[in-house]
Design a protein around this motif. Structure first.
Motif, PDB file in Angstrom:
ATOM      1  N   CYS A  75      -2.533   1.364  -5.957  1.00  7.09           N
ATOM      2  CA  CYS A  75      -3.396  -0.809  -6.760  1.00  7.09           C
ATOM      3  C   CYS A  75      -3.517  -0.244  -7.592  1.00  7.09           C
ATOM      4  O   CYS A  75      -2.860   0.461  -8.758  1.00  7.09           O
ATOM      5  N   LYS A 134       0.044  -1.813   1.813  1.00 10.82           N
ATOM      6  CA  LYS A 134      -0.926  -1.981   2.621  1.00 10.82           C
ATOM      7  C   LYS A 134      -0.303  -1.213   3.325  1.00 10.82           C
ATOM      8  O   LYS A 134       0.669  -0.078   3.828  1.00 10.82           O
ATOM      9  N   ALA A 193      -8.533   0.199   0.326  1.00 10.92           N
ATOM     10  CA  ALA A 193      -9.188  -1.302   0.537  1.00 10.92           C
ATOM     11  C   ALA A 193     -10.791  -1.677   0.467  1.00 10.92           C
ATOM     12  O   ALA A 193     -10.982  -2.515  -0.457  1.00 10.92           O
TER      13      ALA A 193
END
Length: 204
Positions: free
Chosen positions: A199, A140, A7
């Protein structure tokens, strides 16, 4: 697999593109390296180079060709057909150039310098706009999104699958980790495999 570090890398690449940087670096891990090569294959970045904390010389930033590309096979055959003395001189000059630029031979990875490895990524621009506009995680650290082949096929068609919206933007891609490696969703559809949605990248 550390989604937290990934991230941070996604945010870094997005901010570097907005800042109009030509070259930036991220931590060198297997996941980051594989993803950057996929981004290069999709046309979002121009080059991916493994180096140290100092930027590599321009001669080391040549785009890495896909091994499936006929041009890659042609260059490999051409290099193998050259005399051994020529190859030795070329490698020696390359090592000398690296030493002159960085002050040490960083091309050799050892236990002493492996923690300082960086991935140097060349960014691309078109009409004064970054090619890589947005990049963010879908899965996540506390909520990993796994999908089968049929659900990924729906995403590739532009349909939503659960709370994940489909690919509808121009130049938009999504990357999936599978048991066959990291792939773009269209490759997953072609090979009929599922995995974890990693992603999403939005282009120009």
């Amino acid at each position: 697999m550390s989604l937290v570090n990934l991230a941070h890398c996604c945010s870094h690449l997005q901010n570097a593109s907005k800042a109009r940087l030509g070259l930036t670096s991220i931590p060198c891990t297997t996941l980051h390296h594989t993803l950057m090569l996929q981004l290069q294959r999709s046309g979002y970045v121009s080059s991916v180079t493994i180096g140290g904390p100092v930027p590599p010389p321009p001669s080391h930033l040549n785009p890495i060709l896909d091994p499936a590309d006929p041009e890659y096979q042609y260059q490999s055959q051409s290099q193998s057909s050259e005399p051994s003395s020529t190859n030795t001189n070329t490698n020696t000059n390359t090592d000398m150039d690296m030493e002159m630029h960085t002050g040490s031979n960083e091309s050799i990875i050892t236990q002493a310098n492996i923690a300082t490895r960086r991935l140097w990524v060349g960014l691309k621009y078109w009409n004064n706009e970054p090619v890589l506009q947005k990049m963010h995680l879908v899965s996540k650290p506390t909520r990993r999104v796994w999908m089968g082949f049929r659900e990924i096929e729906a995403l590739a068609r532009g349909d939503a699958s659960g709370y994940v919206r489909g690919l509808r933007g121009v130049g938009e891609s999504m990357y999936v980790t599978t048991d066959r490696g990291l792939m773009e969703v269209r490759d997953c559809v072609e090979k009929r495999t599922g995995g974890m949605i990693l992603c999403r990248v939005n282009g120009v």
